[in-house]
Design an enzyme around this catalytic site. Structure first.
Site, PDB file in Angstrom:
ATOM      1  N   GLY A   1      11.139   6.932   6.598  1.00  0.00           N
ATOM      2  CA  GLY A   1      10.642   8.109   5.895  1.00  0.00           C
ATOM      3  C   GLY A   1      11.571   9.292   5.980  1.00  0.00           C
ATOM      4  O   GLY A   1      11.563  10.158   5.099  1.00  0.00           O
TER       5      GLY A   1
ATOM      6  N   GLU B   1      11.858  -0.513   8.465  1.00  0.00           N
ATOM      7  CA  GLU B   1      10.426  -0.803   8.435  1.00  0.00           C
ATOM      8  C   GLU B   1      10.099  -2.251   8.772  1.00  0.00           C
ATOM      9  O   GLU B   1       9.073  -2.543   9.415  1.00  0.00           O
ATOM     10  CB  GLU B   1       9.850  -0.448   7.059  1.00  0.00           C
ATOM     11  CG  GLU B   1       9.678   1.043   6.807  1.00  0.00           C
ATOM     12  CD  GLU B   1      10.937   1.725   6.289  1.00  0.00           C
ATOM     13  OE1 GLU B   1      10.857   2.908   5.912  1.00  0.00           O
ATOM     14  OE2 GLU B   1      12.007   1.068   6.253  1.00  0.00           O
TER      15      GLU B   1
ATOM     16  N   GLU C   1      13.961   8.705   3.220  1.00  0.00           N
ATOM     17  CA  GLU C   1      13.242   8.960   1.969  1.00  0.00           C
ATOM     18  C   GLU C   1      13.041  10.456   1.743  1.00  0.00           C
ATOM     19  O   GLU C   1      13.094  10.932   0.607  1.00  0.00           O
ATOM     20  CB  GLU C   1      11.895   8.225   2.010  1.00  0.00           C
ATOM     21  CG  GLU C   1      12.057   6.712   1.973  1.00  0.00           C
ATOM     22  CD  GLU C   1      10.798   5.963   2.389  1.00  0.00           C
ATOM     23  OE1 GLU C   1      10.528   4.899   1.811  1.00  0.00           O
ATOM     24  OE2 GLU C   1      10.083   6.437   3.304  1.00  0.00           O
TER      25      GLU C   1
ATOM     26  N   ALA D   1       8.237   7.977   9.823  1.00  0.00           N
ATOM     27  CA  ALA D   1       6.833   8.330  10.017  1.00  0.00           C
ATOM     28  C   ALA D   1       6.430   7.962  11.436  1.00  0.00           C
ATOM     29  O   ALA D   1       6.798   6.895  11.941  1.00  0.00           O
ATOM     30  CB  ALA D   1       5.961   7.609   9.002  1.00  0.00           C
TER      31      ALA D   1
END
Length: 255
Positions: free
Chosen positions: A110, A133, A113, A64
């Site tokens: 992300g 993260e 994911e 992200a």
């Protein structure tokens, strides 16, 4: 303009990440574009399979975009950025069409994911997977500690999320997360997708529902969709609808 494109190649559709300046990191605009694309693909009977790819050879998706979420208020971050991303990624995972991710470069946070929402994955031999993260003071938010546990297993997810280790293509293949390693993952993904054209679309869709129900991916909806598919063609359903419209008592035959 969104940096996410939907491109059709005959019976195969391609969702292509196109934000190379930020290593294909997800922006809010890209997330918002993904949901209506899923709805469009769901209703297009001509599409038999979906390939998810990326423009940049260095990164499939770096996660992200930090600038997209770092200035959000804590509640907005939790309520909107995390929950919206979860909902949209779940929508990709629950597409009735078979999906293949072409992981041409690193898939971090992300991006990993997102790749996990697909049915199978093809990976470049030099690409790696990671959940970095913690290095920016947050935790995985788009199913990194949930869906990935089912697909990669607890030990590998802990390696990435707790210790910051990157997982190679070889280890991802050994874990079953990746279907194959290919120098050109996009071409390999299209070859797999095109094999679907010779099969029954209805059988593929129902098989995906059954597998998802067993795996716990939206189990309740999958079970009820299968039940609806069984009851819909029956004479009793037709009689029940006809009786309702004609305002009379139905005469069910058990067929």
């Amino acid at each position: 303009m969104s940096a996410l494109h939907l491109i059709r190649h005959g019976t195969v559709a391609e969702l292509r990440l196109d934000n190379p300046a930020k290593l294909n990191a997800f922006t809010a605009e890209m997330l918002r574009a993904l949901e209506p694309y899923c709805e469009e693909l769901e209703r297009d009977a001509s599409v038999r399979a979906v390939v998810i790819s990326a423009e940049d050879s260095k990164a499939f998706c770096a996660g992200a975009d930090i600038l997209a979420w770092s200035e959000l208020e804590p509640w907005d971050f939790a309520r909107h950025w995390i929950r919206d991303g979860h909902r949209i990624f779940d929508r990709v995972a629950r597409l009735s069409k078979p999906t293949i991710a072409a992981i041409n470069g690193h898939a971090f946070g992300g991006g990993l994911e997102f790749a996990a929402t697909t049915d199978i994955r093809v990976m470049s031999p030099t690409a790696t997977l990671a959940l970095p993260e913690a290095s920016v003071g947050i935790v995985p938010g788009w199913s990194g500690t949930q869906r990935l546990i089912r697909l990669l297993g607890e030990p590998l997810v802990k390696e990435m999320a707790l210790f910051g280790r990157r997982i190679s293509a070889e280890r991802a293949l050994a874990a079953g997360f990746v279907a194959e390693i290919a120098e050109d993952p996009r071409t390999a993904a299209f070859e797999i997708a095109e094999q679907v054209a010779g099969t029954s679309g209805n059988a593929i869709e129902v098989a995906k529902y059954m597998i998802h129900a067993a795996a716990g991916e939206d189990r309740n909806a999958m079970i009820e969709a299968l039940g609806a598919g069984m009851i819909s063609p029956t004479e009793d359903r037709k009689e029940g609808v006809a009786a309702f419209r004609e305002k009379r008592k139905p005469n069910f035959s058990g067929r």
